[in-house]
Design an enzyme around this catalytic site. Structure first.
Site, PDB file in Angstrom:
ATOM      1  N   THR A 117       0.846  -1.202   0.000  1.00 41.61           N
ATOM      2  CA  THR A 117       0.000   0.000   0.000  1.00 41.61           C
ATOM      3  C   THR A 117       0.876   1.246   0.000  1.00 41.61           C
ATOM      4  O   THR A 117       2.034   1.200   0.407  1.00 41.61           O
ATOM      5  CB  THR A 117      -0.891   0.059   1.251  1.00 41.61           C
ATOM      6  OG1 THR A 117      -0.029   0.020   2.384  1.00 41.61           O
ATOM      7  CG2 THR A 117      -1.857  -1.090   1.306  1.00 41.61           C
TER       8      THR A 117
ATOM      9  N   GLU B  41      -6.003  -2.639  -1.431  1.00 36.15           N
ATOM     10  CA  GLU B  41      -6.603  -3.715  -0.636  1.00 36.15           C
ATOM     11  C   GLU B  41      -7.792  -4.366  -1.337  1.00 36.15           C
ATOM     12  O   GLU B  41      -8.330  -5.357  -0.873  1.00 36.15           O
ATOM     13  CB  GLU B  41      -7.073  -3.159   0.724  1.00 36.15           C
ATOM     14  CG  GLU B  41      -5.942  -2.844   1.694  1.00 36.15           C
ATOM     15  CD  GLU B  41      -5.379  -1.437   1.529  1.00 36.15           C
ATOM     16  OE1 GLU B  41      -5.557  -0.839   0.447  1.00 36.15           O
ATOM     17  OE2 GLU B  41      -4.757  -0.937   2.489  1.00 36.15           O
TER      18      GLU B  41
ATOM     19  N   LYS C 154     -13.112  19.684   9.559  1.00 32.91           N
ATOM     20  CA  LYS C 154     -14.260  19.864  10.437  1.00 32.91           C
ATOM     21  C   LYS C 154     -14.310  21.298  10.909  1.00 32.91           C
ATOM     22  O   LYS C 154     -13.453  21.731  11.661  1.00 32.91           O
ATOM     23  CB  LYS C 154     -14.177  18.896  11.611  1.00 32.91           C
ATOM     24  CG  LYS C 154     -15.402  18.024  11.642  1.00 32.91           C
ATOM     25  CD  LYS C 154     -15.420  17.063  12.752  1.00 32.91           C
ATOM     26  CE  LYS C 154     -16.687  16.225  12.592  1.00 32.91           C
ATOM     27  NZ  LYS C 154     -16.701  15.105  13.486  1.00 32.91           N
TER      28      LYS C 154
ATOM     29  N   TRP D 115     -18.703  19.014   8.536  1.00 29.78           N
ATOM     30  CA  TRP D 115     -17.626  18.548   7.660  1.00 29.78           C
ATOM     31  C   TRP D 115     -17.592  19.362   6.374  1.00 29.78           C
ATOM     32  O   TRP D 115     -18.622  19.624   5.771  1.00 29.78           O
ATOM     33  CB  TRP D 115     -17.868  17.089   7.281  1.00 29.78           C
ATOM     34  CG  TRP D 115     -17.502  16.141   8.370  1.00 29.78           C
ATOM     35  CD1 TRP D 115     -17.126  16.463   9.636  1.00 29.78           C
ATOM     36  CD2 TRP D 115     -17.473  14.715   8.286  1.00 29.78           C
ATOM     37  NE1 TRP D 115     -16.881  15.330  10.348  1.00 29.78           N
ATOM     38  CE2 TRP D 115     -17.077  14.235   9.548  1.00 29.78           C
ATOM     39  CE3 TRP D 115     -17.734  13.795   7.275  1.00 29.78           C
ATOM     40  CZ2 TRP D 115     -16.940  12.886   9.824  1.00 29.78           C
ATOM     41  CZ3 TRP D 115     -17.595  12.449   7.554  1.00 29.78           C
ATOM     42  CH2 TRP D 115     -17.197  11.997   8.814  1.00 29.78           C
TER      43      TRP D 115
HETATM   44  P1  AMP Z   1      -4.469   3.118  -3.398  1.00 33.71           P
HETATM   45  O1  AMP Z   1      -4.534   1.955  -2.488  1.00 33.71           O
HETATM   46  O2  AMP Z   1      -3.130   3.753  -3.475  1.00 33.71           O
HETATM   47  O3  AMP Z   1      -5.040   2.785  -4.742  1.00 33.71           O
HETATM   48  O4  AMP Z   1      -5.395   4.256  -2.776  1.00 33.71           O
HETATM   49  C1  AMP Z   1      -6.748   4.015  -2.514  1.00 33.71           C
HETATM   50  C2  AMP Z   1      -7.424   5.304  -2.161  1.00 33.71           C
HETATM   51  O5  AMP Z   1      -7.415   6.215  -3.261  1.00 33.71           O
HETATM   52  C3  AMP Z   1      -8.891   5.137  -1.834  1.00 33.71           C
HETATM   53  O6  AMP Z   1      -9.089   4.674  -0.528  1.00 33.71           O
HETATM   54  C4  AMP Z   1      -9.405   6.556  -2.063  1.00 33.71           C
HETATM   55  O7  AMP Z   1      -9.146   7.393  -0.956  1.00 33.71           O
HETATM   56  C5  AMP Z   1      -8.577   7.034  -3.216  1.00 33.71           C
HETATM   57  N1  AMP Z   1      -9.346   6.874  -4.466  1.00 33.71           N
HETATM   58  C6  AMP Z   1      -9.291   5.859  -5.349  1.00 33.71           C
HETATM   59  N2  AMP Z   1     -10.136   6.067  -6.377  1.00 33.71           N
HETATM   60  C7  AMP Z   1     -10.758   7.240  -6.136  1.00 33.71           C
HETATM   61  C8  AMP Z   1     -11.761   8.013  -6.806  1.00 33.71           C
HETATM   62  N3  AMP Z   1     -12.285   7.636  -7.969  1.00 33.71           N
HETATM   63  N4  AMP Z   1     -12.168   9.158  -6.217  1.00 33.71           N
HETATM   64  C9  AMP Z   1     -11.649   9.571  -5.049  1.00 33.71           C
HETATM   65  N5  AMP Z   1     -10.705   8.905  -4.369  1.00 33.71           N
HETATM   66  C10 AMP Z   1     -10.260   7.754  -4.904  1.00 33.71           C
END
Ligand code: AMP
Length: 542
Positions: A186, A331, A440, A445
């Site tokens: 991650t 994940e 906040k 929010w």
């Molecule tokens: P990663 O594991 O690096 O792919 O990051 C995942 C995170 O990216 C998610 O939990 C979101 O916070 C953000 N994310 C992924 N896709 C989107 C989307 N279409 N819009 C907003 N946030 C996103």
């Protein structure tokens, strides 16, 4: 009574074997790091993947041994996807944008036994090679004559020499579909990165779900250019999905600038692509500056970060490209939701359709999704109330590699995504924030994403990040950090005025600060924690 149907384990190797048999002459085109365009096809990819499998056997690598890759999107990386996983080893895709120390930490944590890398990353590998006791062999993804004589890296071999010494005759083995196939760490915005260990079964189910028309929905008539890197959550599953449907593949290598991507789109007649907003910003900028059009592109999926509305509009209005929004995470393999309209929305006017398309999408079959309050109580699906987004399903993490972080599921098997979202009555989910990025103000929010999206529509704004600043009365107030487009001028006051009538007054940022660059993480996401740190001594205007 048991069903009386055959059981065959879901094997990643079956995908490339299928593509080689039924789409053997379908092209796999790559812009190589050497700069030239290379042409291959599924039959050749399968044969060379089998050479990899034989080479790994010859190395004596045990089942589930990890093989690291530090590579752009290209045919050799694609071959490794199949040769490594197909032969029962684990493909560990590494993100080259990480700091060398972090990279070494991850390779050691994963105990990678071989490391395959593009020549672009030679300096990076040189910097860490001595700190990687588990790596027995380093393989440079190049021809023998491109290998430097005095690299200083022990046991370094060229990929072509390595696989060239082995037969392309190999029968892909069948084994337990729950065995590990690939590993991805991650982004690690907090604490050490954690490994997500995918299985053959999870990967196949994820790819099959992605093939649905309401999801990625590509087919053998498509030409697909995955801009999303193969080191970022398996390029959203495209390396499995493309051969599964027999689509033509175009790999961009490391050249992700607008001009290079545009040339491939037009030159190879690309119809479908996938990537994060930052890359599309560069492409749109290039096309706008040079007054260019797209002649074959039909659809693109944008995810990883929220798609700014201005981006969806530009693709649609200027280039005739449909943008679908998708959401997911490492994940989750990564696809959780995909934003395609339902039949009942087809008659709606464009503003209504647009507002639906800007949401992150509906749950894909196979993903259970809900929003909950701080006590875990499920919240209404009314599109208004927002809460913590939880997910479960067959391609969602059960625990992190080596048990890091302990139990990560709740009593019902749900995983907390860390995103805050609404879900509407039609099932469309909209991210309102990351739980730690939400601002906040006076108990209410403010969605940093909403504030950023408005700013991104301003003609002088190249990038905008909204962060919370401590405030004696309101707890926190939003400020906007802006990178201006080149050769444009704009004042903080003008940007603040731009919010007039677009959001509630109390949600408008109190100040705008201009910077040269906003820190981006290894996967192109804005690093809000770093940004907050940069502004820790900042005080709001009185
Ligand atoms: P990663 O594991 O690096 O792919 O990051 C995942 C995170 O990216 C998610 O939990 C979101 O916070 C953000 N994310 C992924 N896709 C989107 C989307 N279409 N819009 C907003 N946030 C996103």
């Amino acid at each position: 009574m048991q069903g009386l149907m055959q059981y065959h384990p879901l094997m990643i190797s079956s995908v490339i074997e299928f593509a080689a048999t039924y789409h053997g002459d379908t092209e796999v085109v790559s812009r190589r790091v050497e700069g030239d365009i290379h042409r291959s096809n599924y039959a050749t990819i399968n044969r060379r993947a089998k050479q990899i499998a034989n080479a790994l056997d010859a190395m004596g690598l045990a089942q589930s041994a990890r093989v690291g890759t530090l590579a752009w999107n290209g045919y050799r990386h694609f071959e490794l996807y199949y040769g490594v996983s197909g032969s029962g080893r684990v493909l560990h895709t590494l993100n080259p944008r990480l700091h060398p120390e972090q990279l070494a930490w991850i390779i050691n944590h994963a105990e990678d036994e071989a490391l395959c890398f593009d020549m672009t990353f030679l300096p990076l590998v040189k910097a860490v090679a001595a700190k990687l006791p588990t790596v027995k062999r380093f393989i440079a993804l190049c021809d023998a004559d491109k290998l430097p004589a005095d690299s200083g890296i022990p046991n370094l071999q060229s990929y072509e020499t390595w696989i060239g010494a082995h037969s392309d005759q190999y029968v892909w083995p069948a084994f337990d579909e729950n065995l590990a196939s690939s590993l991805c760490y991650t982004s690690g915005t907090t604490g050490n990165p954690k490994g997500v260990l995918y299985s053959h079964r999870s990967t196949m189910l994820h790819a099959m779900a992605g093939a649905a028309t309401d999801v990625i929905g590509i087919c053998s008539r498509d030409t697909v250019l995955p801009v999303v890197p193969m080191f970022h959550v398996n390029a959203w599953g495209l390396p499995y999905l493309m051969p599964m449907v027999g689509a033509k593949v175009v790999f961009p290598g490391g050249a992700l600038d607008g001009k290079s991507i545009y040339e491939l789109f037009e030159g190879e007649k690309v119809t479908f692509s996938a990537g994060v907003p930052t890359v599309w910003q560069m492409l749109l900028g290039h096309m706008e500056a040079n007054n260019l059009k797209l002649s074959t592109m039909k659809r693109t999926v944008i995810g990883g970060s929220a798609c700014p509305p201005a981006m969806l509009d530009a693709f649609r209005e200027k280039y005739g490209v449909t943008v679908n929004h998708a959401w997911g995470m490492t994940e989750m393999s990564p696809i959780g939701t995909y934003g395609t309209l339902k039949g009942k929305h087809l008659e709606a006017d464009w503003p209504t359709q647009r507002s639906i398309l800007l949401k992150q999408g509906r749950a894909v079959f196979g993903v259970d999704m809900k929003i909950v309050d701080p006590n875990g109580g499920e919240l209404a699906r009314d599109g208004k109330v927002s809460g913590d987004l939880l997910v479960r399903g067959s391609w969602i993490v059960q625990e992190y590699f080596k048990g890091e972080g302990g139990n990560i599921l709740d009593r019902d098997g749900y995983f907390a995504t860390g995103d805050v979202a609404t879900i509407d009555a039609d099932g469309f989910m909209q991210i309102t924030d990351r739980s730690k990025d939400v601002i906040k103000s006076g108990g209410e929010w403010i969605s940093s994403i909403d504030v950023e999206n408005i700013a991104m529509a301003h003609p002088a704004v190249a990038m905008a990040a909204c962060i919370g600043i401590r405030h004696p009365k309101w707890d926190e107030r939003p400020i906007l950090v802006v990178v201006k487009k080149p050769n444009t001028e704009v004042t903080a006051h003008e940007i603040i005025q731009f919010y007039d009538g677009k959001i509630a007054k109390w949600q408008v940022p109190d100040d705008v600060q201009f910077v040269d660059a906003i820190p981006l993480g290894a996967t192109g996401k804005m690093m809000k924690a770093k940004l907050r740190d940069m502004f820790k001594d900042y005080s709001l205007p009185a």
